[in-house]
Design an enzyme around this catalytic site. Structure first.
Site, PDB file in Angstrom:
ATOM      1  N   ASP A  33       0.803  -0.956   0.084  1.00  0.00           N
ATOM      2  CA  ASP A  33       0.088  -0.087   0.078  1.00  0.00           C
ATOM      3  C   ASP A  33       1.056   1.187   0.162  1.00  0.00           C
ATOM      4  O   ASP A  33       2.029   1.179   0.276  1.00  0.00           O
ATOM      5  CB  ASP A  33      -0.948  -0.095   1.180  1.00  0.00           C
ATOM      6  CG  ASP A  33      -0.175   0.010   2.570  1.00  0.00           C
ATOM      7  OD1 ASP A  33       0.980  -0.514   2.500  1.00  0.00           O
ATOM      8  OD2 ASP A  33      -0.685   0.735   3.659  1.00  0.00           O
ATOM      9  N   GLU A  69       0.088  -1.092   6.026  1.00  0.00           N
ATOM     10  CA  GLU A  69       1.234  -0.468   6.745  1.00  0.00           C
ATOM     11  C   GLU A  69       1.036   1.055   7.000  1.00  0.00           C
ATOM     12  O   GLU A  69       1.162   1.752   7.893  1.00  0.00           O
ATOM     13  CB  GLU A  69       2.652  -0.912   6.104  1.00  0.00           C
ATOM     14  CG  GLU A  69       3.731  -0.714   7.037  1.00  0.00           C
ATOM     15  CD  GLU A  69       4.263   0.811   7.179  1.00  0.00           C
ATOM     16  OE1 GLU A  69       5.196   1.029   7.984  1.00  0.00           O
ATOM     17  OE2 GLU A  69       4.139   1.660   6.095  1.00  0.00           O
TER      18      GLU A  69
HETATM   19  N1  BES Z   1       8.916   3.250   5.228  1.00  0.00           N
HETATM   20  C1  BES Z   1       8.029   3.928   6.283  1.00  0.00           C
HETATM   21  C2  BES Z   1       8.968   3.866   7.322  1.00  0.00           C
HETATM   22  C3  BES Z   1      10.494   4.584   7.333  1.00  0.00           C
HETATM   23  C4  BES Z   1      10.276   5.851   7.117  1.00  0.00           C
HETATM   24  C5  BES Z   1      11.542   4.037   7.508  1.00  0.00           C
HETATM   25  C6  BES Z   1      11.652   6.528   6.953  1.00  0.00           C
HETATM   26  C7  BES Z   1      12.488   4.389   7.293  1.00  0.00           C
HETATM   27  C8  BES Z   1      12.745   5.758   7.217  1.00  0.00           C
HETATM   28  C9  BES Z   1       6.804   3.193   6.358  1.00  0.00           C
HETATM   29  O1  BES Z   1       6.254   2.918   5.345  1.00  0.00           O
HETATM   30  C10 BES Z   1       5.978   4.571   7.327  1.00  0.00           C
HETATM   31  O2  BES Z   1       6.119   5.535   6.695  1.00  0.00           O
HETATM   32  N2  BES Z   1       5.444   4.050   8.035  1.00  0.00           N
HETATM   33  C11 BES Z   1       4.588   4.887   9.029  1.00  0.00           C
HETATM   34  C12 BES Z   1       3.690   4.147   9.863  1.00  0.00           C
HETATM   35  C13 BES Z   1       2.681   4.501  10.782  1.00  0.00           C
HETATM   36  C14 BES Z   1       1.526   4.894   9.945  1.00  0.00           C
HETATM   37  C15 BES Z   1       2.228   3.456  11.803  1.00  0.00           C
HETATM   38  C16 BES Z   1       5.000   6.106   9.534  1.00  0.00           C
HETATM   39  O3  BES Z   1       6.345   5.954   9.981  1.00  0.00           O
HETATM   40  O4  BES Z   1       4.561   7.176   9.541  1.00  0.00           O
HETATM   41 ZN    ZN Z   2       6.864   2.376   3.926  1.00  0.00          ZN
END
Ligand code: BES
Ligand code: ZN
Length: 460
Positions: free
Chosen positions: A90, A155
């Site tokens: 997603d 996610e």
């Molecule tokens: N890929 C990201 C997490 C991430 C961001 C890892 C920057 C390393 C560097 C992931 O898809 C993400 O954005 N996760 C959300 C999770 C939340 C909705 C619980 C986030 O971090 O905002």
């Molecule tokens: Zn991500």
């Protein structure tokens, strides 16, 4: 034991790897918006097909209470070690649409970068995994260890149904190590492995004033303004002197990074001007006093305002006292903070700051837990060797400021150690208009993962 056959296969097929990714980026799999539910499912089907094409023997959708995940596996020999690959199919919403230089779901290559929603977060990085599998399958007939693949469908909207899926599918997901590429490296010439992710806790605030918008001349001066009240509440949540969060008990469970961790962070080169540029040309950095920028992002908790609305914001002016005003708040958490506990504490602080004359509601939202992974597990050292082969340099150890709640879930529920080998860059604009993936990082990512399978097969 770097193997030239894999590098060669990847080099010869890189152009097609890019073309396939562009195709995958055409499907608008926005999990947050219910209007796109059918597209998320179509996207899951697309990834299922791609897993079979790559050489996985079996692939299927795993249903959840929300959007479906994709599961695939290739069991070459039950006596060999097994890696479980985690990623998500997603993507984030695309607004503001008019800031994209090319349409978000018609990915375009410009200056060696592929621009499109999901290019790096996380379709491109899941594609790295698929193409690494393909390289082994085509160059040698099979991978050197058992591979399982779980690609989540929500996610980006908090993985709210993923814990139940793990609980239900523990037997299927059983593996020696979790491999995640949904993270980044420090810079193109500074490869790194992430060893921690922050957690998340959320609260939605609604300030209700009069039952309807009022004329600001007729009523103004005698009626509390919901926008003013909301601004007052939000402003009270940080101490402007120290940058600290004022919510009572907020820092109670914060585990400070130990000396070894702080020493690892300090080894990572940091250029403040470069950081300000990557952050979109900000005039100065901000945050909690007493901690470096790196520590503020990786090892300290935050409280952020993600959205605020209310009143009139159309052209010209409209002289009203609005009926209501709202805001979305999320906190980034570090070990050992608990998302429910923090959401409750923030909600309580919001209620306590409510001025007279308005009614305030503060609703806690589902969050995710922080996690710190090992820096000396054999699988992490295997990943370091794979990266060193491809980048020509030993990787540094970093943490991420972002969150991937499933990494913590696999660790807590199944005791699975994780290696995070992503190749995103700090200026990839994830969650923002003009998200991109450097084609060089994409190619290096495929090769890193391909070599990782060899390294893991001999290390585990
Ligand atoms: N890929 C990201 C997490 C991430 C961001 C890892 C920057 C390393 C560097 C992931 O898809 C993400 O954005 N996760 C959300 C999770 C939340 C909705 C619980 C986030 O971090 O905002
Ligand atoms: Zn991500």
């Amino acid at each position: 034991m770097p193997a030239a056959d894999l590098d060669q296969y990847c080099a010869q097929n890189q152009e097609r790897f890019v073309a396939e990714l562009i195709e995958a980026l055409r499907i608008p799999s926005i999990s947050a918006d219910p209007a796109y539910a059918a597209e998320v499912r179509r996207n899951a089907e697309h990834f299922r097909g791609a897993a079979l094409d790559a050489g996985f023997a079996e692939a299927q959708l795993l249903e959840t209470e929300g959007h479906p995940a994709v599961y695939a596996e290739c069991i070459v020999d039950p006596s060999l070690p097994t890696a479980l690959i985690y990623g998500h199919h997603d993507v984030q919403p695309v607004d503001p649409l008019d800031e994209w230089l090319s349409p978000p779901f018609e990915a375009e290559v410009r200056d060696g970068n592929l621009y499109g929603r999901g290019a790096v977060d996380d379709k491109g990085q899941v594609w790295m995994q698929l193409k690494a599998m393909e390289a082994h399958a085509r160059a040698r007939g099979k991978p050197p260890l058992n591979l399982k693949l779980i690609v989540e469908g929500e996610e980006e909207s908090g993985s709210v149904n993923f814990e139940a899926l793990i609980q239900r599918e523990q037997e299927r997901f059983k593996a020696d190590v979790l491999v995640v590429s949904d993270t980044g490296i420090v810079a193109p010439e500074l490869p790194s492995l992430s060893t921690g992710l922050r957690g998340l806790a959320g609260v939605e605030v609604r300030v209700q004033g009069p039952a309807m918008d009022l004329h600001s001349g007729v009523f103004g001066g005698a009626v509390a303004n919901p926008i003013g009240a909301l601004a007052e509440i939000l402003a009270s949540l940080h101490d402007p002197e120290t940058g600290r969060i004022t919510v009572p008990g907020f820092y109670d469970d914060v585990r400070e990074p130990n000396d070894e961790e702080r020493a690892l962070f300090a080894r990572v080169p940091f250029d403040e001007d470069e950081f300000k540029r990557e952050a979109g040309g900000i005039p100065a950095t901000a945050g909690e006093h007493g901690w470096s920028v790196m520590e503020r992002r990786w090892a300290r908790p935050t409280l952020e305002f993600n959205g605020i609305w209310g009143g009139y914001s159309g052209p010209g002016s409209k002289t009203i006292i609005p009926a209501s005003a709202s805001a979305k708040i999320t906190c980034r958490l570090v070990p050992d903070q608990d998302p429910d506990d923090i959401a409750r504490k923030v909600a309580a602080a919001v209620m306590a700051a409510a001025p007279e004359g308005v009614t305030v509601q503060a609703a806690p939202k589902a969050g995710g837990r922080p996690v710190v992974t090992s820096t000396d597990h054999p699988a992490v050292l295997a990943a370091a060797r794979a990266m060193a082969h491809v980048f020509g340099k030993e990787p540094l150890f970093t943490r991420e400021g972002g969150s991937i709640p499933p990494v913590e879930m696999f660790s807590r529920i199944m005791g699975m150690p994780a290696v995070m080998v992503g190749t995103g860059l700090p200026d990839d604009r994830i969650h923002s208009p003009n998200e991109k993936f450097s084609l060089d990082m994409y190619a290096k990512g495929v090769r890193t993962i391909a070599h990782l399978w060899d390294e893991l097969a001999s290390a585990l």
